[in-house]
Design a protein around this motif. Structure first.
Motif, PDB file in Angstrom:
ATOM      1  N   ASP A  83     -18.793  33.835 -10.766  1.00 34.41           N
ATOM      2  CA  ASP A  83     -20.238  33.655 -10.753  1.00 34.41           C
ATOM      3  C   ASP A  83     -20.887  35.025 -10.633  1.00 34.41           C
ATOM      4  N   LYS A  84     -22.083  35.153 -11.205  1.00 33.06           N
ATOM      5  CA  LYS A  84     -22.864  36.385 -11.094  1.00 33.06           C
ATOM      6  C   LYS A  84     -24.265  36.014 -10.635  1.00 33.06           C
ATOM      7  N   ILE A  85     -24.792  36.815  -9.714  1.00 32.40           N
ATOM      8  CA  ILE A  85     -26.184  36.689  -9.296  1.00 32.40           C
ATOM      9  C   ILE A  85     -26.843  38.026  -9.607  1.00 32.40           C
ATOM     10  N   VAL A  86     -27.891  37.985 -10.423  1.00 32.59           N
ATOM     11  CA  VAL A  86     -28.581  39.202 -10.840  1.00 32.59           C
ATOM     12  C   VAL A  86     -29.945  39.223 -10.169  1.00 32.59           C
ATOM     13  N   PHE A  87     -30.223  40.319  -9.468  1.00 37.09           N
ATOM     14  CA  PHE A  87     -31.500  40.508  -8.786  1.00 37.09           C
ATOM     15  C   PHE A  87     -32.369  41.375  -9.683  1.00 37.09           C
ATOM     16  N   SER A  88     -33.402  40.763 -10.273  1.00 37.13           N
ATOM     17  CA  SER A  88     -34.236  41.485 -11.224  1.00 37.13           C
ATOM     18  C   SER A  88     -35.596  40.816 -11.349  1.00 37.13           C
ATOM     19  N   THR A  89     -36.625  41.651 -11.443  1.00 41.43           N
ATOM     20  CA  THR A  89     -37.966  41.127 -11.721  1.00 41.43           C
ATOM     21  C   THR A  89     -38.285  41.209 -13.205  1.00 41.43           C
ATOM     22  N   SER A  90     -37.426  41.878 -13.992  1.00 43.22           N
ATOM     23  CA  SER A  90     -37.726  42.081 -15.410  1.00 43.22           C
ATOM     24  C   SER A  90     -36.815  41.306 -16.366  1.00 43.22           C
ATOM     25  N   LEU A  91     -35.678  40.851 -15.910  1.00 45.05           N
ATOM     26  CA  LEU A  91     -34.767  40.100 -16.770  1.00 45.05           C
ATOM     27  C   LEU A  91     -35.279  38.669 -16.902  1.00 45.05           C
ATOM     28  N   HIS A  92     -35.462  38.211 -18.137  1.00 48.74           N
ATOM     29  CA  HIS A  92     -36.015  36.874 -18.361  1.00 48.74           C
ATOM     30  C   HIS A  92     -34.954  35.792 -18.367  1.00 48.74           C
ATOM     31  N   GLU A  93     -33.784  36.110 -18.908  1.00 47.86           N
ATOM     32  CA  GLU A  93     -32.682  35.151 -18.883  1.00 47.86           C
ATOM     33  C   GLU A  93     -31.371  35.907 -18.966  1.00 47.86           C
ATOM     34  N   PRO A  94     -30.326  35.367 -18.356  1.00 53.27           N
ATOM     35  CA  PRO A  94     -29.039  36.060 -18.358  1.00 53.27           C
ATOM     36  C   PRO A  94     -28.383  36.028 -19.738  1.00 53.27           C
ATOM     37  N   ARG A  95     -27.516  37.010 -19.971  1.00 50.98           N
ATOM     38  CA  ARG A  95     -26.773  37.094 -21.218  1.00 50.98           C
ATOM     39  C   ARG A  95     -25.295  36.779 -21.004  1.00 50.98           C
ATOM     40  N   SER A  96     -24.996  36.087 -19.915  1.00 54.83           N
ATOM     41  CA  SER A  96     -23.616  35.707 -19.619  1.00 54.83           C
ATOM     42  C   SER A  96     -23.606  34.338 -18.966  1.00 54.83           C
ATOM     43  N   ALA A  97     -22.481  33.673 -19.095  1.00 51.10           N
ATOM     44  CA  ALA A  97     -22.300  32.374 -18.451  1.00 51.10           C
ATOM     45  C   ALA A  97     -22.171  32.562 -16.945  1.00 51.10           C
ATOM     46  N   ARG A  98     -22.348  31.496 -16.217  1.00 50.45           N
ATOM     47  CA  ARG A  98     -22.146  31.489 -14.767  1.00 50.45           C
ATOM     48  C   ARG A  98     -23.039  32.506 -14.058  1.00 50.45           C
ATOM     49  N   THR A  99     -24.243  32.710 -14.576  1.00 49.82           N
ATOM     50  CA  THR A  99     -25.141  33.740 -14.055  1.00 49.82           C
ATOM     51  C   THR A  99     -26.454  33.126 -13.608  1.00 49.82           C
ATOM     52  N   THR A 100     -26.872  33.508 -12.400  1.00 50.07           N
ATOM     53  CA  THR A 100     -28.125  33.056 -11.804  1.00 50.07           C
ATOM     54  C   THR A 100     -29.027  34.258 -11.591  1.00 50.07           C
ATOM     55  N   LEU A 101     -30.307  34.084 -11.839  1.00 52.67           N
ATOM     56  CA  LEU A 101     -31.285  35.150 -11.599  1.00 52.67           C
ATOM     57  C   LEU A 101     -31.989  34.925 -10.272  1.00 52.67           C
ATOM     58  N   ARG A 102     -32.219  36.025  -9.550  1.00 52.60           N
ATOM     59  CA  ARG A 102     -33.044  36.019  -8.347  1.00 52.60           C
ATOM     60  C   ARG A 102     -34.066  37.139  -8.519  1.00 52.60           C
ATOM     61  N   ARG A 103     -35.287  36.895  -8.113  1.00 58.04           N
ATOM     62  CA  ARG A 103     -36.340  37.906  -8.256  1.00 58.04           C
ATOM     63  C   ARG A 103     -36.332  38.921  -7.129  1.00 58.04           C
TER      64      ARG A 103
END
Length: 186
Positions: A83-103
């Motif tokens: 799993d990946k958790i990406v912390f970003s205010t500018s990324l609109h959607e992940p480019r990989s599976a199993r990825t969650t965005l957090r602002r």
């Protein structure tokens, strides 16, 4: 309970990128890739900032259309399985599976993850890791020290971060890189 691990390739003078943001000196040998793949088998979740995610998302397709050396292909498979958790205010959607965005980074959320997961987590990138270090969340630190000095850039340990470390492991590689693994002292 999972451990939170902060580990990156760094220059001998402590930088993860040079003054121009370049990382071209950080190319890992096949031996080093094999070691990283083996040492990250306990990891099930990667925590990334936007820039580090942009670098690491390469592994989403690495080896799918090309033949890679065994150790590098193994790392790619392991990365995709986590799993990946990406912390970003500018990324609109992940480019990989199993990825969650957090602002935003929430130390309480990470503390809860550590308590409830049965695998380790890594936090990658010095700005994101600084937040976890300041919150007392990082359990281990790994430095892959490369035999190059760049004289400035983005530091592995951002300014104002202090922690006491206990050496757990050290190892040298054929390309001159030295791995140092530390436990963060309580």
């Amino acid at each position: 309970m999972g451990a939170l691990i902060y580990s990156m390739i760094v220059t001998a003078d402590g930088y993860v990128a040079d003054a121009h943001g370049a990382f071209d000196w950080g190319v890992a040998s096949e031996e080093l890739h094999e070691f990283v793949a083996e040492s990250t088998r306990s990891v099930g979740t990667y925590l990334y900032g936007r820039r580090m995610y942009d670098t690491m998302v390469y592994w989403e397709t690495a080896g799918l259309d090309e033949e890679l050396p065994a150790g590098i292909a193994d790392y790619a498979r392991l990365w995709r399985s986590c799993d990946k958790i990406v912390f970003s205010t500018s990324l609109h959607e992940p480019r990989s599976a199993r990825t969650t965005l957090r602002r935003s980074f929430d130390p309480d959320e990470i503390r809860e993850l550590k308590l409830n997961l049965d695998h380790d987590l890594t936090i990658d990138g010095p700005m994101l890791a600084a937040q976890a270090l300041r919150a007392g969340l990082v359990d281990e630190i790994g430095l892959f020290v490369t035999p190059v000095v760049v004289g400035g850039g983005k530091r592995f340990f951002p300014e104002g971060v202090r922690c006491e470390l206990r050496l757990l492991e050290q190892r040298g590689f054929d390309n001159g890189t030295v791995y140092l693994r530390y436990r963060v002292a309580d």
